[in-house]
Design a protein around this motif. Structure first.
Motif, PDB file in Angstrom:
ATOM      1  N   SER A   1      19.679  11.850  16.693  1.00 49.53           N
ATOM      2  CA  SER A   1      18.543  12.407  17.441  1.00 49.53           C
ATOM      3  C   SER A   1      18.162  11.501  18.613  1.00 49.53           C
ATOM      4  CB  SER A   1      17.339  12.617  16.519  1.00 49.53           C
ATOM      5  OG  SER A   1      16.943  11.393  15.930  1.00 49.53           O
ATOM      6  N   GLU A   2      18.293  10.175  18.432  1.00 46.93           N
ATOM      7  CA  GLU A   2      18.020   9.235  19.533  1.00 46.93           C
ATOM      8  C   GLU A   2      19.021   9.443  20.670  1.00 46.93           C
ATOM      9  OE1 GLU A   2      17.765   5.113  18.559  1.00 46.93           O
ATOM     10  OE2 GLU A   2      16.376   5.441  16.896  1.00 46.93           O
ATOM     11  N   LEU A   3      20.275   9.652  20.302  1.00 47.49           N
ATOM     12  CA  LEU A   3      21.316   9.904  21.305  1.00 47.49           C
ATOM     13  C   LEU A   3      20.988  11.164  22.103  1.00 47.49           C
ATOM     14  CD1 LEU A   3      24.128   9.588  22.623  1.00 47.49           C
ATOM     15  CD2 LEU A   3      25.078  10.822  20.658  1.00 47.49           C
ATOM     16  N   LYS A   4      20.630  12.242  21.410  1.00 44.93           N
ATOM     17  CA  LYS A   4      20.301  13.501  22.089  1.00 44.93           C
ATOM     18  C   LYS A   4      19.132  13.319  23.055  1.00 44.93           C
ATOM     19  CE  LYS A   4      20.176  17.528  20.263  1.00 44.93           C
ATOM     20  NZ  LYS A   4      19.852  18.692  19.398  1.00 44.93           N
ATOM     21  N   GLU A   5      18.116  12.588  22.611  1.00 46.15           N
ATOM     22  CA  GLU A   5      16.934  12.384  23.450  1.00 46.15           C
ATOM     23  C   GLU A   5      17.278  11.566  24.692  1.00 46.15           C
ATOM     24  OE1 GLU A   5      13.098  12.798  24.762  1.00 46.15           O
ATOM     25  OE2 GLU A   5      14.151  13.851  23.143  1.00 46.15           O
ATOM     26  N   ASP A   6      18.114  10.549  24.511  1.00 48.68           N
ATOM     27  CA  ASP A   6      18.523   9.710  25.641  1.00 48.68           C
ATOM     28  C   ASP A   6      19.323  10.520  26.659  1.00 48.68           C
ATOM     29  OD1 ASP A   6      18.828   6.782  26.651  1.00 48.68           O
ATOM     30  OD2 ASP A   6      20.868   7.583  26.719  1.00 48.68           O
ATOM     31  N   ILE A   7      20.228  11.356  26.162  1.00 50.55           N
ATOM     32  CA  ILE A   7      21.025  12.210  27.051  1.00 50.55           C
ATOM     33  C   ILE A   7      20.114  13.154  27.831  1.00 50.55           C
ATOM     34  CG2 ILE A   7      22.680  14.126  27.082  1.00 50.55           C
ATOM     35  CD1 ILE A   7      24.129  12.716  24.762  1.00 50.55           C
ATOM     36  N   LYS A   8      19.133  13.721  27.148  1.00 45.11           N
ATOM     37  CA  LYS A   8      18.221  14.658  27.801  1.00 45.11           C
ATOM     38  C   LYS A   8      17.417  13.975  28.905  1.00 45.11           C
ATOM     39  CE  LYS A   8      14.729  18.171  26.844  1.00 45.11           C
ATOM     40  NZ  LYS A   8      13.899  18.838  25.809  1.00 45.11           N
ATOM     41  N   ILE A   9      16.917  12.761  28.623  1.00 43.95           N
ATOM     42  CA  ILE A   9      16.129  12.023  29.619  1.00 43.95           C
ATOM     43  C   ILE A   9      16.983  11.695  30.846  1.00 43.95           C
ATOM     44  CG2 ILE A   9      14.973   9.821  30.082  1.00 43.95           C
ATOM     45  CD1 ILE A   9      13.984   9.901  27.155  1.00 43.95           C
ATOM     46  N   ASN A  10      18.213  11.228  30.601  1.00 44.25           N
ATOM     47  CA  ASN A  10      19.112  10.899  31.716  1.00 44.25           C
ATOM     48  C   ASN A  10      19.439  12.132  32.555  1.00 44.25           C
ATOM     49  OD1 ASN A  10      19.307   8.155  31.173  1.00 44.25           O
ATOM     50  ND2 ASN A  10      21.041   8.410  29.781  1.00 44.25           N
ATOM     51  N   MET A  11      19.655  13.259  31.884  1.00 45.36           N
ATOM     52  CA  MET A  11      19.962  14.493  32.608  1.00 45.36           C
ATOM     53  C   MET A  11      18.759  14.967  33.420  1.00 45.36           C
ATOM     54  SD  MET A  11      22.297  16.654  29.901  1.00 45.36           S
ATOM     55  CE  MET A  11      22.739  17.912  31.110  1.00 45.36           C
ATOM     56  N   GLU A  12      17.553  14.793  32.871  1.00 47.62           N
ATOM     57  CA  GLU A  12      16.343  15.166  33.609  1.00 47.62           C
ATOM     58  C   GLU A  12      16.191  14.307  34.867  1.00 47.62           C
ATOM     59  OE1 GLU A  12      13.483  16.819  29.958  1.00 47.62           O
ATOM     60  OE2 GLU A  12      13.400  14.707  30.570  1.00 47.62           O
ATOM     61  N   ASN A  13      16.476  13.008  34.732  1.00 49.42           N
ATOM     62  CA  ASN A  13      16.394  12.113  35.891  1.00 49.42           C
ATOM     63  C   ASN A  13      17.424  12.493  36.956  1.00 49.42           C
ATOM     64  OD1 ASN A  13      14.311  10.612  34.766  1.00 49.42           O
ATOM     65  ND2 ASN A  13      15.691   9.128  33.816  1.00 49.42           N
ATOM     66  N   GLU A  14      18.647  12.810  36.506  1.00 41.69           N
ATOM     67  CA  GLU A  14      19.698  13.222  37.441  1.00 41.69           C
ATOM     68  C   GLU A  14      19.317  14.522  38.143  1.00 41.69           C
ATOM     69  OE1 GLU A  14      23.371  13.486  35.340  1.00 41.69           O
ATOM     70  OE2 GLU A  14      23.478  11.330  34.918  1.00 41.69           O
ATOM     71  N   LYS A  15      18.765  15.466  37.370  1.00 43.68           N
ATOM     72  CA  LYS A  15      18.360  16.740  37.967  1.00 43.68           C
ATOM     73  C   LYS A  15      17.234  16.543  38.975  1.00 43.68           C
ATOM     74  CE  LYS A  15      19.713  20.625  35.116  1.00 43.68           C
ATOM     75  NZ  LYS A  15      19.272  21.926  34.578  1.00 43.68           N
ATOM     76  N   LYS A  16      16.320  15.619  38.664  1.00 41.64           N
ATOM     77  CA  LYS A  16      15.215  15.350  39.591  1.00 41.64           C
ATOM     78  C   LYS A  16      15.758  14.785  40.903  1.00 41.64           C
ATOM     79  CE  LYS A  16      10.720  13.077  40.008  1.00 41.64           C
ATOM     80  NZ  LYS A  16      10.973  12.671  41.392  1.00 41.64           N
ATOM     81  N   GLU A  17      16.717  13.850  40.802  1.00 42.59           N
ATOM     82  CA  GLU A  17      17.325  13.283  42.009  1.00 42.59           C
ATOM     83  C   GLU A  17      18.052  14.366  42.806  1.00 42.59           C
ATOM     84  OE1 GLU A  17      19.836  10.011  41.031  1.00 42.59           O
ATOM     85  OE2 GLU A  17      18.208   8.775  40.225  1.00 42.59           O
ATOM     86  N   ASP A  18      18.815  15.212  42.100  1.00 41.67           N
ATOM     87  CA  ASP A  18      19.538  16.300  42.770  1.00 41.67           C
ATOM     88  C   ASP A  18      18.569  17.287  43.414  1.00 41.67           C
ATOM     89  OD1 ASP A  18      21.914  15.194  41.985  1.00 41.67           O
ATOM     90  OD2 ASP A  18      22.229  16.544  40.288  1.00 41.67           O
ATOM     91  N   THR A  19      17.475  17.580  42.699  1.00 34.29           N
ATOM     92  CA  THR A  19      16.482  18.525  43.214  1.00 34.29           C
ATOM     93  C   THR A  19      15.799  17.976  44.457  1.00 34.29           C
ATOM     94  OG1 THR A  19      16.072  19.455  41.019  1.00 34.29           O
ATOM     95  CG2 THR A  19      14.348  19.761  42.659  1.00 34.29           C
ATOM     96  N   ASP A  20      15.447  16.692  44.420  1.00 33.00           N
ATOM     97  CA  ASP A  20      14.815  16.062  45.586  1.00 33.00           C
ATOM     98  C   ASP A  20      15.760  16.075  46.786  1.00 33.00           C
ATOM     99  OD1 ASP A  20      12.577  15.586  44.093  1.00 33.00           O
ATOM    100  OD2 ASP A  20      12.993  13.465  43.716  1.00 33.00           O
ATOM    101  N   ALA A  21      17.036  15.754  46.537  1.00 28.08           N
ATOM    102  CA  ALA A  21      18.028  15.749  47.617  1.00 28.08           C
ATOM    103  C   ALA A  21      18.214  17.152  48.186  1.00 28.08           C
ATOM    104  CB  ALA A  21      19.359  15.205  47.104  1.00 28.08           C
ATOM    105  N   ASP A  22      18.258  18.152  47.306  1.00 28.94           N
ATOM    106  CA  ASP A  22      18.419  19.538  47.743  1.00 28.94           C
ATOM    107  C   ASP A  22      17.212  19.997  48.558  1.00 28.94           C
ATOM    108  OD1 ASP A  22      19.768  22.287  47.463  1.00 28.94           O
ATOM    109  OD2 ASP A  22      17.772  22.672  46.640  1.00 28.94           O
ATOM    110  N   LEU A  23      16.019  19.584  48.134  1.00 27.11           N
ATOM    111  CA  LEU A  23      14.793  19.950  48.842  1.00 27.11           C
ATOM    112  C   LEU A  23      14.803  19.383  50.265  1.00 27.11           C
ATOM    113  CD1 LEU A  23      12.098  21.427  48.161  1.00 27.11           C
ATOM    114  CD2 LEU A  23      11.118  19.168  47.726  1.00 27.11           C
ATOM    115  N   LYS A  24      15.176  18.111  50.377  1.00 28.51           N
ATOM    116  CA  LYS A  24      15.251  17.470  51.697  1.00 28.51           C
ATOM    117  C   LYS A  24      16.285  18.170  52.576  1.00 28.51           C
ATOM    118  CE  LYS A  24      13.903  12.967  49.824  1.00 28.51           C
ATOM    119  NZ  LYS A  24      14.366  11.618  49.422  1.00 28.51           N
ATOM    120  N   ASN A  25      17.421  18.511  51.967  1.00 28.09           N
ATOM    121  CA  ASN A  25      18.488  19.177  52.715  1.00 28.09           C
ATOM    122  C   ASN A  25      18.045  20.548  53.214  1.00 28.09           C
ATOM    123  OD1 ASN A  25      21.264  19.257  53.652  1.00 28.09           O
ATOM    124  ND2 ASN A  25      21.636  20.766  52.061  1.00 28.09           N
TER     125      ASN A  25
END
Length: 428
Positions: free
Chosen positions: A265-289
């Protein structure tokens, strides 16, 4: 110093400048003295020969060339300020007059930032992507991890299928002549990766161990192996061994194996947090673009070629840096994709043009909105750069040229302009 002529042709500013002969002679004396310090002339200690003898041992053209470079380098920033010139790159220099006892005259052709007519840049409508991470997306990452840590085992009963690891005998002929590019015995062949050809993988899927099969494939004209490009190849293969991944169970032991996690369960939570951070970075970059693209459509500007060339060179340097992280060189990369550096630059020219346009627009927005870079913002940026270079802030600051500081300041200013556009956008 006197500006004899100032004219503008499109995005090129031309300055014709005159310096007095006294200025040229004074600078030339300094150049000669610097050369003299390192000269070894028979009969004299190093750097101690009389001036007349030093001058006889110097090439006057080399001395004049160095003197010209020094004078123009010193005059350039002054000329930019006096004539209100905003350069894109280093100027083209032409010496007009260099003659004893005559004024020194030179011409500078400077590509300048173009006139920019901004359209609408406030209230731009943009759509923000979701940063939500679904259970299916997390499960896909876990499945990939599971496949990666699992080992191949021999398949006793069953036929070949995608992702299997195959051992086989292979015979390939073109018009009766054997193809030498592939070995007779192939080990660890990954089925489904289309290493030879997509039709090859389809033809051997579903075969049992020790089963033989013959088939023909027509290869395309642009196939990488010249000896079979555009030709029919007759294959005869025999499957010797089939291996398949035996997936490890998804439990706490699996979590400990792939990382420092106490439970699955710790592994799943860590993966989810990392994916959320990556999506936020991608979303911010897409917004700027999206915002830059929208403003670009409303903007009228003619980009100078030198600006696009400079941005293309920056992108090539970025590619080199990216490759170096994988211990690759640009030369080896170009060989692997069968392209030249000029072809890569040609491929990058379109995105480089878009990036150059974005930078010009942000520069104009900063100018119109009177945005500035406070000294503490520049100090913060320098501190971050110093940290990355393992130098003290003061040491790093001393190593920066005026050009580097200007580049850093321009970067911060563009960032502020982009933040301004985002804060004034209509985001849904």
């Amino acid at each position: 110093m006197k500006t004899l002529k100032q004219e503008k042709n499109g995005n090129t500013q031309v300055l014709e400048v005159e310096l007095s002969w006294d200025q040229f002679r004074t600078e030339r004396e300094k150049v000669i003295n610097n050369y003299a310090k390192d000269m070894s002339i028979p009969g004299f200690r190093k750097g101690k020969a009389p001036k007349e003898i030093v001058e006889k041992n110097l090439n006057i053209e080399v001395v004049n060339d160095r003197t010209s470079q020094n004078l123009i380098s010193d005059a350039y920033p002054v000329l930019l300020k006096e004539n209100n010139v905003d350069p894109v790159d280093y100027p083209k220099v032409e010496i007009i007059t260099l003659k004893e006892e005559n004024p020194f005259v030179f011409k500078l052709e400077i590509d300048v930032y173009p006139e920019v007519l901004l359209g609408q840049y406030k209230g731009i409508k943009v759509q923000k992507k979701t940063t939500e991470v679904t259970e299916e997306e997390v499960a896909k990452v876990i499945s990939d991890l599971q496949t990666r840590v699992s080992k191949f085992v021999d398949v006793e009963n069953g036929s070949t299928k995608k992702d299997d690891n195959l051992f086989m005998e292979l015979e390939a002929k073109v018009e009766g002549a054997e193809v030498k590019s592939w070995p007779r015995g192939i080990e660890h062949f990954p089925l489904g990766k289309n290493f030879i050809h997509e039709e090859f993988d389809k033809s051997i899927e579903g075969l049992n161990c020790d089963e033989e099969k013959s088939f023909r494939i027509k290869f395309p004209e642009d196939y990488s192996l010249k000896e079979i490009a555009g030709k029919n190849v007759d294959f005869k293969i025999k499957i010797k061994k089939i291996q398949r991944k035996e997936l490890v169970p998804l439990d706490d032991d699996f979590a400990k194996k792939v990382g420092n996690f106490g439970s699955f369960s710790e592994l799943k939570e860590d993966i989810k947090i990392n994916m959320e951070n990556e999506k936020k970075e991608d979303t911010d970059a897409d917004l700027k673009n999206q915002i830059i693209q929208a403003v670009s459509k409303e903007t009228k500007v003619e980009l100078p070629t030198s600006l696009i060339d400079a941005e293309t060179d920056i992108m090539v340097d970025e590619l080199k840096t990216s490759l170096s992280r994988s211990n690759l060189t640009l030369e080896n990369y170009l060989k692997s994709i069968r392209k030249t550096e000029d072809e890569i630059k040609s491929d990058l020219r379109k995105p480089a043009t878009s990036r150059a346009l974005g930078k010009v627009i942000l520069k104009k927005v900063a100018q119109v909105e009177k945005l500035e870079v406070p000294s503490h913002d520049l100090d913060t940026e320098i501190a971050l750069m110093a940290q990355g270079s393992n130098k003290s802030v003061e040491e790093y600051k001393r190593s920066l040229s005026q050009g580097a500081l200007k580049y850093m300041e321009d970067y911060i200013l563009r960032r502020k302009a982009l933040d301004f556009l985002i804060s004034h956008a209509n985001i849904n």
